[in-house]
Scaffold this active site. Structure first.
Site, mmCIF file in Angstrom:
data_model
loop_
_atom_site.group_PDB
_atom_site.id
_atom_site.type_symbol
_atom_site.label_atom_id
_atom_site.label_comp_id
_atom_site.label_asym_id
_atom_site.label_seq_id
_atom_site.Cartn_x
_atom_site.Cartn_y
_atom_site.Cartn_z
ATOM 1 N N CYS A 1 4.745 10.416 6.944
ATOM 2 C CA CYS A 1 3.752 10.542 8.396
ATOM 3 C C CYS A 1 4.302 11.101 9.261
ATOM 4 O O CYS A 1 4.525 12.245 9.287
ATOM 5 C CB CYS A 1 3.290 8.835 8.680
ATOM 6 S SG CYS A 1 1.531 9.182 9.531
ATOM 7 N N HIS B 1 1.631 6.601 3.517
ATOM 8 C CA HIS B 1 2.439 5.572 3.702
ATOM 9 C C HIS B 1 2.661 5.060 2.415
ATOM 10 O O HIS B 1 2.033 4.105 2.111
ATOM 11 C CB HIS B 1 2.072 4.670 4.817
ATOM 12 C CG HIS B 1 2.193 5.180 6.285
ATOM 13 N ND1 HIS B 1 3.218 5.187 6.929
ATOM 14 C CD2 HIS B 1 1.067 5.771 6.902
ATOM 15 C CE1 HIS B 1 3.014 5.601 8.088
ATOM 16 N NE2 HIS B 1 1.668 6.113 8.171
ATOM 17 N N GLU C 1 5.101 3.028 1.902
ATOM 18 C CA GLU C 1 5.774 1.594 2.453
ATOM 19 C C GLU C 1 4.653 0.738 2.898
ATOM 20 O O GLU C 1 5.003 -0.504 3.223
ATOM 21 C CB GLU C 1 6.757 1.936 3.510
ATOM 22 C CG GLU C 1 6.258 2.123 4.888
ATOM 23 C CD GLU C 1 6.031 3.206 5.131
ATOM 24 O OE1 GLU C 1 5.415 3.741 6.393
ATOM 25 O OE2 GLU C 1 5.304 4.317 4.311
#
Length: 223
Positions: free
Chosen positions: A94, A172, A174
């Site tokens: 990002c 993302h 994560e």
């Protein structure tokens, strides 16, 4: 192998106890790949002494724009170029995707098409991966030598490789469903159109390919 995580932002205060800070999210995501980690909170001015402080590097997301005037952004761009010149592996996610592009000669802008939030399917050519997005800024001009490896109709430059050592991605891997739910509540309402937030809420129970992309990240970091 030691991975230096360059933490460029913080998760919302309201969520940090339950989901951790951005650096911790990546240590969980990459758990099991044999890495040791050290987190450098560059957003707070905490930088490594040099590229020799780690074997590979990862830059997290951030609420800040790569083009904003912050004291820590120029030295981060210098570090990115030093990592490239040292031939070390580097992954950006990002904001990390954007700041790497900018540091190496690309351009980042606030996209006039608006926001992308929640579960999104990305075309990687040979496969489709679903990952959680949360961004308005986009890479609009590529750095020299960049190859686009994933895109959507909304985000043309969603992931790129620069040589065989630098991997960057706009969404993302994560971000888990609980984190996205928290972002909707604490950073979304009033900032992002409700139609997008409602669609993201509806998709929270649908699986993403976080682990699959983590394997790609780990492969790059291992060289």
């Amino acid at each position: 192998m030691k991975i230096g995580i360059l933490q460029a932002g913080h998760s919302p205060d309201e969520l940090r106890d339950s989901v951790g800070d951005y650096g911790e999210m990546f240590t969980r995501l990459l758990d099991g790949h044999g890495f040791d980690f050290q987190i450098f909170s560059v957003v707070d001015g905490e930088f490594p002494s040099g590229t020799e402080d780690a074997d590979g590097w990862l830059i997290t997301g951030s609420k800040h724009g790569a083009y904003e005037d912050h004291d820590w952004i120029p030295p981060l761009e210098t570090l990115i170029r030093d990592i490239r010149d040292a031939g070390q592996p580097l992954v950006g996610v990002c904001f990390g995707h954007q700041i790497i592009a900018q540091a190496l000669g690309g351009k980042v802008e606030k996209f006039d098409g608006g926001w992308s939030v929640g579960r999104t399917e990305y075309d990687f050519g040979d496969q489709t991966m679903a990952l959680n997005a949360w961004h308005q800024d986009q890479v609009v001009d590529l750095p020299e030598g960049a190859e686009i490896i994933a895109s959507t109709d909304f985000c043309a430059n969603a992931a790129m490789m620069i040589g065989d050592k630098i991997l960057t991605i706009q969404p993302h891997p994560e971000f888990t469903a609980p984190l996205v739910a928290g972002l909707i509540e604490h950073r979304g309402r009033g900032n992002v159109p409700d139609t997008l937030l409602n669609a993201a809420e509806d998709a929270l129970s649908t699986a993403t390919d976080n682990a699959k992309f983590a394997d790609k990240m780990a492969a790059i970091l291992k060289g």
